[in-house]
Design an enzyme around this catalytic site. Structure first.
Site, PDB file in Angstrom:
ATOM      1  N   SER A  65       0.848  -1.177   0.000  1.00 29.92           N
ATOM      2  CA  SER A  65       0.000   0.000   0.000  1.00 29.92           C
ATOM      3  C   SER A  65       0.889   1.234   0.000  1.00 29.92           C
ATOM      4  CB  SER A  65      -0.887  -0.009   1.244  1.00 29.92           C
ATOM      5  OG  SER A  65      -1.324   1.303   1.539  1.00 29.92           O
ATOM      6  N   LYS A 106       0.938  -3.180   4.934  1.00 32.48           N
ATOM      7  CA  LYS A 106       0.054  -3.953   4.056  1.00 32.48           C
ATOM      8  C   LYS A 106       0.796  -4.837   3.062  1.00 32.48           C
ATOM      9  CE  LYS A 106      -3.884  -3.846   3.772  1.00 32.48           C
ATOM     10  NZ  LYS A 106      -4.814  -2.846   3.250  1.00 32.48           N
ATOM     11  N   GLU A 135      -7.305 -11.035  -6.206  1.00 30.46           N
ATOM     12  CA  GLU A 135      -8.364 -10.012  -6.279  1.00 30.46           C
ATOM     13  C   GLU A 135      -8.636  -9.614  -7.724  1.00 30.46           C
ATOM     14  OE1 GLU A 135      -8.347  -7.110  -2.550  1.00 30.46           O
ATOM     15  OE2 GLU A 135      -6.350  -7.425  -3.324  1.00 30.46           O
TER      16      GLU A 135
END
Ligand code: ARG
Length: 476
Positions: free
Chosen positions: A289, A295, A302
């Site tokens: 991130s 992260k 995804e």
């Protein structure tokens, strides 16, 4: 591969069909009706089709030997120019077929003008797309096989790795991780089978159908069929030039396979979360991130989950495209290519990503085991135990329900209760109950074809290897 390359729009380019027209095409209409920006992807198939057509025409005496030789040489030089990125695609020549034909005449003179004898762009494009889809099926099948091979390997490392199985995403019964992986294998083996089936059906040759009714030249379709590696010639000229059901089949296969990959993705996304902590996805399949330093996001699963949207869209686009078309060819059909090519790319890329990624996931055995021992996953085993002692299943269900309620209230699992405690729920419970209340005992007892017992999973993997070998593409 897609997108316009070296496309120019010289307004002076003469149309190959210009004869009956009294004025030039409107500039916007020219751009609006052109397909070369996306159908140039078919150049290899278009050239192969033209080669076969020229050879056939020569063999039946419609083309001279010199013309045939010149056509082959011209097509070779065009193919080389395209591959070197030096070919000038022209939008005013509309599509890949007319671009190549015009270039051929430019390079070899009048022999180029004789190539289109007994042929139409209608049977030409139908042939090109089928040839393209044959390769696309093979390429996707090769990635699918690689993925399936990886799943067999992953499963074989985890025939006795215990995890909780879920229904309604609530802990249900203990499973082996190998068994879960083999469920993915089954889903994807059916997808591979569907590709094989589609490939078999699409390998029928339209050439010879010409515009719609066939041709008056003494063609021999078996020659072109063999030269191009088709299994059969199409039986009906109208059907051959107009149907695109094979493209719809491929898009349907893609939508189904992506639906499967999306379900697997959803599991991977859940399992990599710190709440589950079931698996580790290697860093190379994740990204970070820009704001939250901690992260590590499961981007590949995804994104694959997200790709199902376009796969479904492409399928609906093609179904809708075809439904209102009277026989035979209509320009509507030019709209088949972008959705179809997008499905080819999407399926190929998603299978490739999964073939690289799935075998590399590392289950966190301790965490899976710990999760399986929470949530009363062996409650069914206790009920089955009571049935074996002579209790009716419904009564056993009730007894175990009371035991679970006690466990919830006192924060302890069934296997952690003393024999005395368990006997307060049923006098039929003895010391041997602890054999079935362990996770290992629970999975080992599901010992039949299709069950989760480690011995069964090992056998399912062995059978899976044979089944994969027997399917397509045979040599991979
Ligand atoms: N670009 C056209 C397509 O993709 C080729 C066939 C055109 N045929 C015709 N009669 N206009 O469908």
């Amino acid at each position: 591969m897609s997108g316009p390359k070296n496309t120019t729009t010289p307004s002076t380019t003469a149309k190959l069909w210009g004869g009956r027209f009294a004025e030039n095409t409107d500039a916007f209409v020219e751009a609006f009706t052109a397909s070369v920006s996306f159908d140039q992807r078919l150049y290899r198939q278009d050239i192969a089709g033209s080669r076969a057509h020229a050879t056939m025409l020569q063999r039946v005496g419609v083309l001279s030997n010199e013309d045939e030789v010149a056509i082959h040489a011209g097509l070779t030089s065009i193919e080389q120019s395209i591959e070197a990125g030096e070919f000038e695609w022209s939008e005013s020549l509309e599509d890949v077929h007319m671009n190549i034909e015009a270039a051929l005449t430019e390079r070899i003179g009048d022999a180029g003008k004789r190539l289109h004898t007994g042929r139409s762009r209608n049977d030409q494009v139908a042939t090109d797309v089928r040839l393209y889809m044959r390769d696309a099926c093979d390429a996707c099948a090769t990635e699918c096989r690689r993925l399936l091979t990886g799943l067999l390997e992953l499963a074989s490392q985890h025939t006795d790795t215990i995890m909780p199985g879920f229904t309604h995403l609530q802990t249900a019964q203990p499973l082996t991780f190998g068994h879960h992986v083999m469920a993915w294998f089954e889903m994807l083996l059916r997808d591979l089978d569907r590709l094989a089936d589609t490939r078999k059906r699409l390998n029928s040759m339209p050439l010879g159908a010409a515009a719609l009714a066939g041709t008056s030249y003494p063609i021999d379709r078996s020659i072109t069929m063999e030269l191009l590696g088709f299994d059969v010639v199409s039986e009906n000229s109208l059907d051959a030039v107009s149907d695109r059901d094979f493209a719809i089949e491929f898009c349907s296969n893609t939508a189904l396979c992506l639906m499967h990959l999306s379900r697997i993705s959803e599991e991977l996304v859940l399992w990599t979360s710190s709440q589950f902590n079931f698996i580790l996805l290697p860093d190379r399949f994740c990204t970070g991130s820009s704001i939250m330093p901690q992260k590590k996001n499961p981007d590949v699963p995804e994104l694959v989950r997200g790709k199902t949207g376009r796969a479904n869209g492409n399928l609906i686009a093609l179904l809708t495209l075809m439904k209102g078309q009277p026989l035979a060819y209509n320009k509507d059909n030019q709209e088949d290519k972008e959705p179809l090519f997008d499905s080819v790319d999407t399926l190929h890329n998603c299978l490739r990503a999964f073939a690289d990624m799935l075998p590399a996931i590392e289950p966190n055995k301790a965490s899976m085991y710990e999760a399986a021992s929470r949530g009363f996953s062996t409650a069914t085993d206790l009920a089955d135990y009571l049935v074996r002692k002579g209790v009716a299943f419904r009564d056993a269900h009730e007894v175990v329900g009371l035991a679970v309620r006690y466990g919830v209230e006192n924060d302890c699992d069934l296997s952690q209760m003393s024999l005395d405690r368990l006997q307060t729920f049923s006098k039929d419970i003895d010391q041997d109950v602890f054999d079935v209340l362990t996770l290992e005992g629970s999975v080992a007892s599901r010992n039949h074809i299709g069950g989760t017992a480690p011995a069964q999973v090992a056998q399912a993997i062995a059978r899976g290897k044979q089944r994969l070998k027997a399917t397509y593409p045979a040599s991979a």
